[in-house]
Design a protein around this motif. Structure first.
Motif, PDB file in Angstrom:
ATOM      1  N   ARG A 176       0.829  -1.200   0.000  1.00 15.73           N
ATOM      2  CA  ARG A 176       0.000   0.000   0.000  1.00 15.73           C
ATOM      3  C   ARG A 176       0.865   1.252   0.000  1.00 15.73           C
ATOM      4  O   ARG A 176       0.594   2.222  -0.711  1.00 15.73           O
ATOM      5  N   GLU A 181      -9.696  -5.892  -1.638  1.00 19.71           N
ATOM      6  CA  GLU A 181      -8.315  -5.598  -1.229  1.00 19.71           C
ATOM      7  C   GLU A 181      -7.319  -6.405  -2.052  1.00 19.71           C
ATOM      8  O   GLU A 181      -6.275  -5.887  -2.484  1.00 19.71           O
ATOM      9  N   HIS A 241     -13.551   1.926  -3.471  1.00 22.07           N
ATOM     10  CA  HIS A 241     -12.889   0.870  -4.242  1.00 22.07           C
ATOM     11  C   HIS A 241     -12.914   1.197  -5.735  1.00 22.07           C
ATOM     12  O   HIS A 241     -11.908   1.015  -6.433  1.00 22.07           O
TER      13      HIS A 241
END
Length: 355
Positions: A39, A113, A142
């Motif tokens: 991330r 994710e 998202h």
């Protein structure tokens, strides 16, 4: 100023050595730590080293194909067709020298994710192309994150192709006629005389679920039958057990149903099993319909009425678009048409049936 390994480590709250281990992929790292590092890499747009930066405009022979579940025939058919295109040489080229690519199947398990993580990894690998299949998760954060990653991939020279998803910028899109197909399917049942129709939907947050349910509701509304449609709709997963459980719930809510529409063929198998276990005949007592026309549909007993999506053809086209072997459609978007396949699992309701 260029982002450094230390910057990534600080953002992820780990050591520089841990960042290096994650990026090399040669050492075991806790999944939560790996996700945090990736991330940070994504947020900072970190490029691994100077030579990699110089090669940013170049791409590898890798093509990523993202699927929800490779064991699901829907995704397996599309992925197989994409992969076949990747391994084929360009027209007139010799095998092995015709621009073949290595297709890597990325199984997300339906996790938003994991989908983002795979897109980050494919960007780091300078993938030649990325093909995202199946419905998207309808969550604003998202959807924005996927759009941002698609833009970054495209900017670095990676072709992005969507197969069965709503369009986004910087991607070529093959959309499926889910709404129109679902409407025609329900209209078929209405024409046969059915008025009490249950519906087994997929997960509520998926675009495919919404489109197919919208088509079903549009047909009911046009016939003046949309009142009470919410009560006759049950959501679940796109699998057989969800179809089974949802059918029992529909019968509990209304035992006068004369037809059940399933959001896909796999769900429809569960619907049929539940009806039989309740002593109901198909289609004499209750008609059943599915969607997709998966290979087993015509061989089910009775043969399943469904909506055919040309999944293999769509996957092959997505593969050609990903390789640049086919011109992009006007506006970058093309509709994959659906076709009603009326078979033995649907029939007029029996004389005297409720509804």
């Amino acid at each position: 100023m260029a982002v450094t390994l230390a910057d990534v480590a600080a953002r992820a709250r780990v050591s520089a050595a841990t960042v290096s281990r994650v990026l090399s992929g040669n050492y075991p790292v806790a999944e939560s730590t790996r996700a945090r590092v990736l991330r940070a890499v994504d947020e900072l747009e970190y490029v691994v080293n100077g030579p990699a930066s110089a090669l940013a405009a170049a791409t590898s022979d890798l093509v990523g194909v993202l699927v929800n579940d490779i064991a699901d025939p829907f995704f397996g058919i599309i992925a197989g067709a994409v992969q076949s295109e990747m391994g084929a040489p360009a027209a007139g080229a010799e095998p092995g020298r015709g621009g073949e690519k290595l297709a890597v199947i990325c199984n997300t398990g339906g996790s938003p994710e994991r989908e983002l993580t795979y897109l980050t990894l494919l960007q780091r690998q300078r993938a030649a192309a990325v093909v995202l299949t199946g419905g998207a998760v309808e969550h604003p954060d998202h959807m924005a994150a996927v759009a941002a990653k698609a833009s970054r991939l495209a900017a670095s020279g990676t072709r992005v192709v969507l197969c069965g998803r709503p369009p986004i910028e910087d991607a070529v899109t093959l959309t499926f006629d889910n709404r129109g197909g679902a409407r025609r399917l329900t209209e078929h049942l209405l024409t046969l005389g059915h008025r009490r129709i249950g519906y087994v939907a997929g997960p509520a947050e998926r675009t495919t679920t919404r489109d197919r349910l919208d088509g079903h509701r549009a047909a009911l509304s046009a016939a003046g039958l949309d009142e009470g449609a919410d009560r006759l709709t049950v959501h679940g997963l796109y699998d057989r057990s969800s179809g089974y459980d949802a059918t029992l719930e529909l019968l509990r809510r209304d035992d006068s149903l004369t037809a059940v529409v399933a959001a896909n063929d796999t769900i429809a198998l569960g619907v049929c099993a539940a009806l039989r276990d309740q002593g109901l005949r198909i289609p004499e007592d209750v008609s059943v319909a599915g969607f997709d026309d998966l290979p087993f549909s015509a061989d089910a007993v009775p043969a399943l009425t469904t909506v055919r999506l040309p999944l293999h053809e769509a996957g092959a086209r997505a593969g050609r678009l990903a390789l640049g072997r086919e011109p992009q459609p006007p506006g970058g978007v093309a509709m994959v048409r659906s076709e009603l396949m009326a078979r033995a699992s649907t029939a007029p309701p029996r004389t005297g049936a409720p509804g």
